[in-house]
Design a protein around this motif. Structure first.
Motif, PDB file in Angstrom:
ATOM      1  N   GLY A   1      -3.976   4.337  -7.208  1.00 16.57           N
ATOM      2  CA  GLY A   1      -3.776   3.840  -5.853  1.00 16.57           C
ATOM      3  C   GLY A   1      -4.789   2.760  -5.511  1.00 16.57           C
TER       4      GLY A   1
ATOM      5  N   GLN B   1       1.031   3.920  -3.048  1.00 14.51           N
ATOM      6  CA  GLN B   1       0.610   5.299  -2.774  1.00 14.51           C
ATOM      7  C   GLN B   1       1.678   6.320  -3.172  1.00 14.51           C
ATOM      8  OE1 GLN B   1      -2.937   4.890  -2.590  1.00 14.51           O
ATOM      9  NE2 GLN B   1      -2.339   6.920  -1.908  1.00 14.51           N
TER      10      GLN B   1
ATOM     11  N   ASN C   1       0.367   9.116  -5.624  1.00 17.62           N
ATOM     12  CA  ASN C   1       0.412  10.531  -5.251  1.00 17.62           C
ATOM     13  C   ASN C   1       1.057  11.386  -6.325  1.00 17.62           C
ATOM     14  OD1 ASN C   1      -0.824   9.934  -2.828  1.00 17.62           O
ATOM     15  ND2 ASN C   1       1.071   9.904  -1.651  1.00 17.62           N
TER      16      ASN C   1
ATOM     17  N   HIS D   1       0.827  -1.206   0.000  1.00 16.71           N
ATOM     18  CA  HIS D   1       0.000   0.000   0.000  1.00 16.71           C
ATOM     19  C   HIS D   1       0.864   1.260   0.000  1.00 16.71           C
ATOM     20  CE1 HIS D   1      -2.541   3.150   1.915  1.00 16.71           C
ATOM     21  NE2 HIS D   1      -3.389   2.695   1.009  1.00 16.71           N
TER      22      HIS D   1
END
Length: 160
Positions: free
Chosen positions: A39, A29, A33, A25
């Motif tokens: 995501g 991410q 981002n 995760h």
């Protein structure tokens, strides 16, 4: 179109484990981002954990998933490699592991939606019109902030 023979040279590729989910995760991410991939929620990672393989070299250095979409069609997604480990063939090995899994499942068509088209072309993926892919694949796209103006490139690997 003919997919090349897929071989795996690394022994550091393994199925993702429950203990990898938070690491995966965080890695995804970092790229999400920056708008480089979609995501994934922690919940969706747990739900789809069996889709994922990781490159483990004293810790997870990369991740990729093979998501079955439809009859004889799967998607390579969530490919990410720790920045300090990029350029070492880890991404290629992760994709190869997913293509081998597709072959074991008798899936001959594997696509990806990507901003890294050149990388996938080196792995014998070829451009395809998004409209040629079943509508079922767009279920994740609806959650993307770029929907419906997706600027990712659609590529497909066919093993015939």
């Amino acid at each position: 179109m003919n997919g090349a023979t897929v071989t795996l040279t690394s022994t550091k590729i393994r199925p993702a484990h429950m203990g990898d989910v938070k690491i995966i995760h965080t890695l995804l991410q970092q790229f999400a981002n920056r708008g480089l991939l979609l995501g994934r929620s922690i919940s969706s990672l747990y739900d789809q954990l069996r889709d994922f393989v990781v490159y483990d070299d004293n810790g997870v250095q990369g991740v990729c998933s093979l998501h079955i979409c439809w009859d004889n069609l799967a998607e390579i997604r969530s490919l990410a490699v720790v920045e300090s480990s990029q350029g070492q063939g880890i991404g290629r090995e992760l994709v190869s592991a997913c293509l081998i899994e597709a072959q074991k499942l008798e899936i001959n068509r594997v696509f990806t939606l990507t901003y890294q088209g050149g990388f996938f072309r080196k792995l014998h993926f070829a451009p395809i019109e998004k409209s040629e892919l079943p509508h079922k694949i767009w279920s994740d796209c609806i959650q993307c902030p770029k929907f419906p103006d997706c600027d990712e490139e659609a590529l497909i690997w066919i093993n015939d």
